[in-house]
Design an enzyme around this catalytic site. Structure first.
Site, short mmCIF file in Angstrom:
data_model
loop_
_atom_site.label_atom_id
_atom_site.label_comp_id
_atom_site.label_asym_id
_atom_site.label_seq_id
_atom_site.Cartn_x
_atom_site.Cartn_y
_atom_site.Cartn_z
N LYS A 36 0.84 -1.19 0.00
CA LYS A 36 0.00 0.00 0.00
C LYS A 36 0.89 1.25 0.00
CE LYS A 36 -0.77 1.04 4.90
NZ LYS A 36 -0.41 2.46 4.89
N LYS A 46 -2.26 -9.00 11.17
CA LYS A 46 -2.52 -9.08 12.61
C LYS A 46 -3.87 -9.76 12.83
CE LYS A 46 0.04 -4.79 13.39
NZ LYS A 46 0.05 -3.46 14.00
N GLU A 63 -1.99 5.49 18.75
CA GLU A 63 -0.54 5.32 18.73
C GLU A 63 0.08 6.39 19.62
OE1 GLU A 63 0.14 3.54 14.23
OE2 GLU A 63 0.02 5.71 14.50
N ASP A 107 -3.67 7.02 5.38
CA ASP A 107 -2.66 6.11 5.90
C ASP A 107 -3.28 4.87 6.53
OD1 ASP A 107 -0.07 5.21 6.53
OD2 ASP A 107 -0.16 6.12 8.51
N HIS A 138 -6.67 -0.03 6.71
CA HIS A 138 -6.67 -0.80 7.96
C HIS A 138 -8.04 -0.84 8.62
CE1 HIS A 138 -2.49 -0.47 7.40
NE2 HIS A 138 -2.16 0.32 8.40
#
Length: 463
Positions: free
Chosen positions: A141, A175, A209, A228, A233
């Site tokens: 990506k 994940k 984060e 992003d 995600h």
């Protein structure tokens, strides 16, 4: 039933001297070797005029640099697989040298650890050299920067390879995510019925984060949080949390269910979108002095189908927040008020699935304990690490999946375009960016998004 895909007989890594290989790829290959899951040679391709010995030394430094305990025997087996081709990606001679290096191999995997603007050139070079007939091509990506560019990129690649040969890698999908959440939802008869508008008030997805952009300003400033992590995600988490049960477990059927869910999501409304930027971001090297790039994004999505109508999905992500944690949280409706029960001030029941950096499940329920005068919230939780060992790293999972031809964790083009459709209004008319202090939970304006639905809950941080 279709035959299972055959294992790859060679892995060719374009850009093997770059940062991604240094941080992720070498370590993942080492761990696969340690687990005895590698059974093919590895050819590195890059512009640098390196020898194989230099490549092996970079691999050693990279693996040790990630904190991995190096087993010399395992590393020797891995390094014996390496060979190296030097050349410019714009030079046809480079692909002829690659063809020579993999002569006789029938099922190559080409892993493009290179910027997206080079994807088309490299795939064309491989095609013209006669190397793509039975190949799998793995690309990193981002898959475009909006819907039109994502479509154009796919069209360019589809001139030379079929969609079924294209593996779009997103480390987040390695994940705990799609498959694990689907099992939790549909393999438990007590959970599936309540996972709907009949019992839920809202769904919250948080990706927090505690670190900042640091030395990635040149990359991050043209991108921002929405591009992003949200469009890829976090939309994958939305799909896992909201899609209907696939009728079969094959990748095509699972992706069909994902895309059906995406098609039911309304285009996001800029009026329900909050952008933030942490103080000090503009002083980072590579960031424009007047940058309006968001390092925090919070939004509300609506799904127009029978299961989810009226249940908002609230998504938030940000850098320099108090913790690093990703979770999916189901917030249940309040029970009716009853004369004998004194729970007016209690929070709603919640089911939390913790996804990263550790995994677990938590259930928040109300109980009247014997040592309390009133009912109170109790938590029932379990860290998955307490029930098993350390799992494989995301790139380890995805590289192995590409080598064995399992496409389940890779995104398909129609899904990519649908997620860009959903987010496009936020790109076309972004609201102003609000400043927030590092270590806070982002701009206070984000609290207005969840007004009427309680608050932003969590995230759950286990001690």
């Amino acid at each position: 039933m279709a035959d299972a895909p055959a294992n790859a007989d060679v892995l060719v890594v374009f850009g093997i001297t770059g940062d991604l290989a240094k941080v992720m790829t070498f370590r993942s290959l080492y761990r696969l070797e340690k687990r005895e899951l590698l059974d093919c040679p590895i050819v590195g391709v890059a512009v640098d005029d390196w020898t194989v010995d230099q490549l092996v030394e970079r691999a050693r430094e990279s693996i040790v640099g990630t904190g991995e305990q190096l087993d010399e025997g395992v590393f020797q087996r891995l390094s014996a697989r390496f060979s190296y081709v030097s050349g410019d990606f714009g030079d046809d001679a480079t692909y002829k040298r690659v063809a020579t290096a993999i002569d006789g191999k029938q099922r190559p995997v080409f892993y493009l650890e290179i910027p997206p603007f080079l994807f088309g050139r490299v795939v064309k070079g491989l095609h013209d050299a006669g190397l793509t007939a039975n190949a799998r091509v793995v690309v990193e990506k981002p898959f475009g920067h909006d819907r039109d560019s994502a479509h154009a990129l796919a069209e360019e690649l589809h001139r030379y390879i079929d969609e079924s040969q294209l593996y779009r890698i997103d480390h987040y999908l390695g994940k705990m995510g799609l498959e694990e959440i689907l099992h939790l939802r549909f393999a438990n008869a007590m959970l599936e019925p309540v996972w709907s508008r009949n019992y839920l008030s809202s769904v919250e997805i948080t990706m927090a984060e505690d670190f900042g952009v640091e030395d990635r300003g040149h990359f991050y400033d043209p991108v921002g949080a929405l591009r992003d992590v949200v469009v890829n995600h976090l939309m994958q988490l939305v799909a896992a949390a909201a899609m209907e049960a696939p009728s079969r477990g094959d990748p095509t059927t699972i992706k069909d269910s994902q895309v059906a869910l995406f098609r039911a999501v309304k285009e996001a409304d800029p009026a329900h979108y909050v952008r933030g930027q942490y103080d000090g971001y503009r002083s980072i090297d590579g960031v424009a002095a007047d940058s309006t790039t968001e390092t925090y994004a919070a939004l509300r999505l609506e799904i127009e189908n029978w299961r989810w109508a009226g249940v908002p999905f609230f998504i938030r992500t940000g850098k320099r927040l108090p913790v690093t944690q990703t979770e999916l949280r189901l917030v249940f409706r309040h029970p009716p008020k009853l004369g004998f029960a004194m729970y007016d001030s209690l929070q709603p029941n919640q089911l939390v699935v913790k996804l990263d950096p550790t995994t677990g499940i938590q259930l928040l329920v109300e109980a009247h304990r014997a040592d309390e005068k009133r009912a109170s919230t109790i938590t029932l939780d379990m860290e998955f690490s307490q029930e098993g060992g350390e799992g494989p790293t995301p790139y380890e999972v995805l590289l192995h999946a590409a080598l064995v031809g399992d496409t389940t964790r890779f995104t398909r083009q129609d899904g990519v375009e649908e997620t860009w459709r959903i987010m496009q209004p936020l790109l076309d008319a972004p609201p102003p960016v609000h400043a927030y202090a590092p270590g806070s939970w982002g701009p206070k304006e984000a609290d207005e998004l969840v007004a009427g639905y309680g608050k932003w809950y969590g995230p759950w941080i286990a001690p």
